[in-house]
Design a protein around this motif. Structure first.
Motif, PDB file in Angstrom:
ATOM      1  N   SER A 223     -52.282 -83.954  25.331  1.00 26.39           N
ATOM      2  CA  SER A 223     -50.831 -83.970  25.145  1.00 26.39           C
ATOM      3  C   SER A 223     -50.154 -84.941  26.112  1.00 26.39           C
ATOM      4  O   SER A 223     -49.091 -85.493  25.808  1.00 26.39           O
ATOM      5  CB  SER A 223     -50.269 -82.561  25.334  1.00 26.39           C
ATOM      6  OG  SER A 223     -50.603 -82.050  26.609  1.00 26.39           O
ATOM      7  N   ALA A 224     -50.790 -85.165  27.278  1.00 23.29           N
ATOM      8  CA  ALA A 224     -50.208 -86.090  28.258  1.00 23.29           C
ATOM      9  C   ALA A 224     -50.197 -87.526  27.749  1.00 23.29           C
ATOM     10  O   ALA A 224     -49.405 -88.351  28.217  1.00 23.29           O
ATOM     11  CB  ALA A 224     -50.984 -86.006  29.572  1.00 23.29           C
ATOM     12  N   ASP A 225     -51.069 -87.830  26.797  1.00 26.24           N
ATOM     13  CA  ASP A 225     -51.155 -89.182  26.247  1.00 26.24           C
ATOM     14  C   ASP A 225     -50.272 -89.375  25.023  1.00 26.24           C
ATOM     15  O   ASP A 225     -50.237 -90.459  24.445  1.00 26.24           O
ATOM     16  CB  ASP A 225     -52.607 -89.511  25.875  1.00 26.24           C
ATOM     17  CG  ASP A 225     -53.515 -89.554  27.099  1.00 26.24           C
ATOM     18  OD1 ASP A 225     -53.078 -90.086  28.137  1.00 26.24           O
ATOM     19  OD2 ASP A 225     -54.641 -89.041  27.005  1.00 26.24           O
ATOM     20  N   ILE A 226     -49.585 -88.307  24.611  1.00 27.42           N
ATOM     21  CA  ILE A 226     -48.733 -88.374  23.421  1.00 27.42           C
ATOM     22  C   ILE A 226     -47.275 -88.298  23.854  1.00 27.42           C
ATOM     23  O   ILE A 226     -46.911 -87.547  24.769  1.00 27.42           O
ATOM     24  CB  ILE A 226     -49.061 -87.216  22.447  1.00 27.42           C
ATOM     25  CG1 ILE A 226     -50.528 -87.300  22.008  1.00 27.42           C
ATOM     26  CG2 ILE A 226     -48.156 -87.266  21.225  1.00 27.42           C
ATOM     27  CD1 ILE A 226     -50.953 -86.174  21.092  1.00 27.42           C
ATOM     28  N   SER A 227     -46.441 -89.060  23.196  1.00 28.69           N
ATOM     29  CA  SER A 227     -45.015 -89.105  23.510  1.00 28.69           C
ATOM     30  C   SER A 227     -44.411 -87.698  23.506  1.00 28.69           C
ATOM     31  O   SER A 227     -44.611 -86.927  22.568  1.00 28.69           O
ATOM     32  CB  SER A 227     -44.291 -89.985  22.487  1.00 28.69           C
ATOM     33  OG  SER A 227     -42.912 -89.716  22.456  1.00 28.69           O
ATOM     34  N   SER A 228     -43.670 -87.387  24.566  1.00 30.33           N
ATOM     35  CA  SER A 228     -43.037 -86.060  24.657  1.00 30.33           C
ATOM     36  C   SER A 228     -42.013 -85.870  23.545  1.00 30.33           C
ATOM     37  O   SER A 228     -41.839 -84.760  23.023  1.00 30.33           O
ATOM     38  CB  SER A 228     -42.375 -85.884  26.022  1.00 30.33           C
ATOM     39  OG  SER A 228     -41.386 -86.883  26.237  1.00 30.33           O
TER      40      SER A 228
END
Length: 414
Positions: free
Chosen positions: A271-276
């Motif tokens: 999830s850290a690599d995906i846009s918030s």
């Protein structure tokens, strides 16, 4: 326990077992192919998928996603299933999903309900080269779902709306009644709610310089032009169809999920690599689907279970494969026959189970046996009513009564 009490308990136990089966959820750990294409190029329903649906006696919320191939449809379906992986995500220019794939999971917010997710073959696949096949896939998604998600990329401009041209063909591919009368005005009673998911959206949502919501953005894109010229009519026609057939509409605009070089491995990213912002919109999308998607229903508000959904899919696919136009009325009639015949069998099963136990208590006076017959008949009728569908003239209930009497006479004469 008296003989009478024992028989009622036994019949009630059988009935409860059937009722428990009705309420039991069915969970799949991965999707299966639901509708495929056979060697002759005709659509066919997969028996393995039907066997799964036969076990689902709960009401179903059916969410189908359609759209051009390679637009990220499968990712949304995986998120609705609460999984990172499941439906295949292609990382090349080739369409990954073929036919219609199905994933049944317990509804995350509605107890006693099953969520059926349908991921459809990408429309406009250049390798396929069969626009009629695309139309059939789109029509099946409309017929089977209670919520239809249209997935596109970029913006909702005229090209995007023209890519949704399949909606303009619905009046030629679906009929409500078997008569030849134009019944397109009744489509809205049976059609699913509509969600437009716009992926990789990078524009500002502004109309006349003012910020607008996602829904207002969609309605602006669907706004009709004034005039009667051929060009205006061609512009308005698909918009008129969307407005007419899908009065319940919702829009979500998704930004790019991650850097372009990482899109090919989206399902394996943390999830850290995906846009918030992308995760936020995805979360809102899922919450909306869970909250606002209705249980699939037929005419007269009849609730569709997994078993019934399987019957409908088989009827629609067989009709399309024969070259005919699917008719909602005929599908319901065909399903009523199947369901009511099965309901009679269920009722007779409950009755016979109790009467078999009665034999262990023989000899008994005829009056006592007749009393047990009445009690068991009542329990059998309850089991029948639980499953029967549109037995308006009481034909199948009468068949149950006749069958029960025949079984009763067999026991007495024995």
């Amino acid at each position: 326990m008296s003989v009478k009490d024992h028989l009622i308990w036994k019949a009630s136990t059988v009935y409860k077992r059937l009722a428990d089966a009705y309420e039991s959820p069915v969970t799949m750990d991965k999707p299966v192919c639901f509708i495929d294409t056979d060697s002759d190029g005709k659509l066919c329903v997969q028996q393995s998928a039907l066997q799964i649906l036969q076990q689902i006696q709960q009401p179903v919320v059916v969410v189908a996603v359609v759209g051009l191939y390679r637009t990220g449809k499968s990712y949304l379906m995986n998120r609705l299933a609460g999984k990172q992986t499941g439906f295949a995500l292609g990382s090349t220019i080739e369409s990954k999903t073929k036919g219609i794939w199905m994933w049944c999971v317990p509804h995350p917010t509605e107890a006693g309900t099953t969520l059926v997710l349908l991921d459809t073959e990408g429309l406009g696949d250049v390798d396929k080269g069969d626009p009629k096949h695309d139309t059939n896939i789109f029509c099946l998604a409309v017929l089977l779902s209670s919520t239809l998600v249209y997935n596109s990329r970029g913006t909702i401009d005229n090209k995007a709306i023209m890519d949704l041209r399949y909606v303009t063909e619905l009046t030629e591919c679906i009929k409500v009644k078997s008569s030849n009368i134009d019944d397109s005005s009744e489509f809205v009673k049976f059609f699913p709610s509509f969600i437009w998911a716009v992926r990789d959206f990078t524009l500002e949502r502004k109309v006349d310089g003012k910020d607008v919501t996602e829904d207002e953005y969609l309605e602006f894109a669907l706004k009709l032009k004034h005039g009667t010229s051929r060009r205006v009519m061609e512009y308005n026609f698909p918009r008129e169809c969307i407005q007419k057939f899908f009065p319940s509409r919702k829009c979500f605009t998704f930004p790019f999920p991650t850097a372009k070089e990482k899109l090919s491995c989206l399902e394996s990213l943390d999830s850290a690599d995906i846009s918030s912002e992308f995760l936020k919109v995805t979360d809102n999308f899922c919450k909306f689907v869970f909250r606002d998607s209705s249980v699939k229903r037929l005419k007269d508000e009849y609730t569709v279970t997994g078993r019934v959904l399987g019957h409908l899919a088989t009827t629609y696919v067989d009709t399309i494969s024969s070259g005919s136009v699917p008719c909602l009325e005929n599908a319901v009639i065909a399903m009523a026959v199947i369901e009511n015949e099965a309901a009679v069998k269920v009722g007779l099963q409950v009755y016979q189970s109790g009467m078999e136990k009665l034999k262990d208590s023989f000899p008994l006076e005829l009056k006592a046996v007749s009393s047990e017959h009445q009690d068991l008949s009542s329990t059998a009728t309850q089991a029948f009513m639980k499953r029967s569908f549109r037995d308006t003239d009481g034909k199948y209930l009468k068949s149950l009564e006749v069958g029960s009497v025949c079984l009763f006479r067999m026991v007495v004469n024995h």
